[in-house]
Scaffold this active site. Structure first.
Site, PDB file in Angstrom:
ATOM      1  N   GLY A  36      39.062  34.637  54.498  1.00 17.76           N
ATOM      2  CA  GLY A  36      38.163  35.518  53.867  1.00 17.76           C
ATOM      3  C   GLY A  36      38.007  36.675  52.941  1.00 17.76           C
ATOM      4  O   GLY A  36      37.827  37.711  52.425  1.00 17.76           O
ATOM      5  N   ASP A  83      34.409  43.260  63.149  1.00 19.87           N
ATOM      6  CA  ASP A  83      32.819  42.550  63.473  1.00 19.87           C
ATOM      7  C   ASP A  83      33.103  43.136  64.823  1.00 19.87           C
ATOM      8  O   ASP A  83      33.157  44.356  65.131  1.00 19.87           O
ATOM      9  CB  ASP A  83      32.237  41.355  63.160  1.00 19.87           C
ATOM     10  CG  ASP A  83      31.194  41.030  64.314  1.00 19.87           C
ATOM     11  OD1 ASP A  83      30.447  41.340  64.235  1.00 19.87           O
ATOM     12  OD2 ASP A  83      30.822  39.969  63.995  1.00 19.87           O
ATOM     13  N   LYS A 125      31.354  46.673  60.531  1.00 20.22           N
ATOM     14  CA  LYS A 125      30.175  45.824  61.444  1.00 20.22           C
ATOM     15  C   LYS A 125      30.492  46.790  62.354  1.00 20.22           C
ATOM     16  O   LYS A 125      30.950  45.865  63.356  1.00 20.22           O
ATOM     17  CB  LYS A 125      29.941  44.102  61.613  1.00 20.22           C
ATOM     18  CG  LYS A 125      28.767  44.050  61.655  1.00 20.22           C
ATOM     19  CD  LYS A 125      28.302  42.699  61.720  1.00 20.22           C
ATOM     20  CE  LYS A 125      27.953  41.905  60.478  1.00 20.22           C
ATOM     21  NZ  LYS A 125      28.393  40.597  60.507  1.00 20.22           N
ATOM     22  N   PHE A 157      24.950  38.802  58.990  1.00 26.25           N
ATOM     23  CA  PHE A 157      25.239  38.220  58.918  1.00 26.25           C
ATOM     24  C   PHE A 157      25.360  37.787  57.305  1.00 26.25           C
ATOM     25  O   PHE A 157      24.422  37.988  56.557  1.00 26.25           O
ATOM     26  CB  PHE A 157      24.695  36.703  59.223  1.00 26.25           C
ATOM     27  CG  PHE A 157      26.703  36.097  58.776  1.00 26.25           C
ATOM     28  CD1 PHE A 157      27.447  35.894  59.473  1.00 26.25           C
ATOM     29  CD2 PHE A 157      25.789  34.665  57.967  1.00 26.25           C
ATOM     30  CE1 PHE A 157      28.712  34.727  59.089  1.00 26.25           C
ATOM     31  CE2 PHE A 157      27.305  34.294  57.660  1.00 26.25           C
ATOM     32  CZ  PHE A 157      28.365  34.325  58.914  1.00 26.25           C
ATOM     33  N   ARG A 161      31.961  32.212  49.578  1.00 23.38           N
ATOM     34  CA  ARG A 161      33.042  32.259  49.516  1.00 23.38           C
ATOM     35  C   ARG A 161      33.245  33.506  48.156  1.00 23.38           C
ATOM     36  O   ARG A 161      34.234  34.299  47.110  1.00 23.38           O
ATOM     37  CB  ARG A 161      34.378  32.094  49.506  1.00 23.38           C
ATOM     38  CG  ARG A 161      34.690  31.524  50.698  1.00 23.38           C
ATOM     39  CD  ARG A 161      36.031  31.208  51.455  1.00 23.38           C
ATOM     40  NE  ARG A 161      36.029  30.976  52.982  1.00 23.38           N
ATOM     41  CZ  ARG A 161      36.419  31.929  54.292  1.00 23.38           C
ATOM     42  NH1 ARG A 161      36.626  32.561  53.837  1.00 23.38           N
ATOM     43  NH2 ARG A 161      36.357  30.528  55.653  1.00 23.38           N
TER      44      ARG A 161
HETATM   45  P1  IMP Z   1      35.607  39.376  64.712  1.00 23.91           P
HETATM   46  O1  IMP Z   1      34.861  39.442  65.528  1.00 23.91           O
HETATM   47  O2  IMP Z   1      36.045  40.883  64.372  1.00 23.91           O
HETATM   48  O3  IMP Z   1      37.003  39.194  65.557  1.00 23.91           O
HETATM   49  O4  IMP Z   1      36.234  38.921  63.771  1.00 23.91           O
HETATM   50  C1  IMP Z   1      36.255  37.542  62.876  1.00 23.91           C
HETATM   51  C2  IMP Z   1      36.072  37.091  61.487  1.00 23.91           C
HETATM   52  O5  IMP Z   1      34.834  36.630  61.416  1.00 23.91           O
HETATM   53  C3  IMP Z   1      35.666  38.141  60.047  1.00 23.91           C
HETATM   54  O6  IMP Z   1      37.210  38.044  59.729  1.00 23.91           O
HETATM   55  C4  IMP Z   1      35.605  37.856  59.651  1.00 23.91           C
HETATM   56  O7  IMP Z   1      36.268  36.365  58.966  1.00 23.91           O
HETATM   57  C5  IMP Z   1      33.987  36.791  60.470  1.00 23.91           C
HETATM   58  N1  IMP Z   1      33.024  37.138  60.077  1.00 23.91           N
HETATM   59  C6  IMP Z   1      32.835  38.219  61.025  1.00 23.91           C
HETATM   60  N2  IMP Z   1      31.018  38.533  60.555  1.00 23.91           N
HETATM   61  C7  IMP Z   1      31.088  38.118  59.371  1.00 23.91           C
HETATM   62  C8  IMP Z   1      30.109  38.507  58.401  1.00 23.91           C
HETATM   63  O8  IMP Z   1      29.024  38.841  58.703  1.00 23.91           O
HETATM   64  N3  IMP Z   1      30.485  37.071  57.816  1.00 23.91           N
HETATM   65  C9  IMP Z   1      30.972  36.522  57.844  1.00 23.91           C
HETATM   66  N4  IMP Z   1      32.217  36.213  58.323  1.00 23.91           N
HETATM   67  C10 IMP Z   1      32.262  37.521  58.888  1.00 23.91           C
HETATM   68 MG    MG Z   2      38.336  36.980  58.736  1.00 23.59          MG
END
Ligand code: IMP
Ligand code: MG
Length: 178
Positions: free
Chosen positions: A43, A102, A130, A151, A164
């Site tokens: 990402g 997130d 987020k 999202f 991407r």
């Molecule tokens: P986490 O939930 O903070 O562990 O985030 C994990 C990963 O989820 C991030 O690094 C992104 O790659 C992916 N992610 C979280 N939210 C989004 C979104 O809204 N769109 C796309 N990928 C997301």
């Molecule tokens: Mg990521």
């Protein structure tokens, strides 16, 4: 591809301005040090490319690949280390570059891993934050933009591996994934 986007949140110009702003701050904060910039694949690939070009310091650049999603639009609780970093982080000032924070679970996993391996310091520069999605209390040190709890795709962020390569960030139309 562009027709799948409901609303553009951040365009190329805004993204460039964020990279300049964070790059200047990071340059000041890390003055006199040689940070190990650790880009989280996939990402963060575009954000890394843009941000590092605004950092006027000697840096080492490394990549790590983790997976938390399984093709859907919600994070899984299980983080997997897919491709490990190729150099020793012990004693280094590590600057993690993330696409989005997130739930916070990926960041927790990465920070713990790097601390366990003896990093001198671990900070985080995330493109998007987020905050409404947090399950774990953790914050990035440098944030490009706050986003609401929806999202988003583009500029590195994917849905099922796609989008991407969009040069901006937008909200995906709900009928694409429902
Ligand atoms: P986490 O939930 O903070 O562990 O985030 C994990 C990963 O989820 C991030 O690094 C992104 O790659 C992916 N992610 C979280 N939210 C989004 C979104 O809204 N769109 C796309 N990928 C997301
Ligand atoms: Mg990521």
């Amino acid at each position: 591809m562009n027709n799948d986007i409901e609303e553009v949140l951040f365009d190329q110009e805004q993204i460039h301005e964020a990279a300049v702003r964070l790059g200047q701050t990071i340059t000041k904060d890390y003055a006199g040090r040689k940070p190990l910039v650790l880009s989280v694949l996939k990402g963060a690939y575009l954000w890394t490319a843009d941000l590092v070009r605004e950092i006027d310091l000697y840096v080492d650049l490394e990549f790590i690949k983790i997976s938390s999603y399984h093709g859907g639009v919600t994070s899984s609780n299980e983080i997997q280390l897919v491709t490990d970093v190729q150099s020793d982080v012990a004693g280094r000032d590590v600057l993690i570059i993330e696409d989005i924070v997130d739930t916070g679970q990926s960041l927790r996993f990465l920070k713990d891993l790097l601390k366990d391996r003896g990093a001198n310091s671990v900070q985080v520069a995330t493109f998007l934050d987020k905050k409404g999605g947090r399950k774990i209390e953790i914050d990035a040190d440098y944030v490009g933009f706050d986003v609401r709890n929806e999202f988003v795709v583009g500029y590195g962020l994917d849905y099922a591996g796609l989008y991407r390569n969009l040069p901006y960030v937008g909200i995906l139309k709900k009928d694409i994934y429902s």
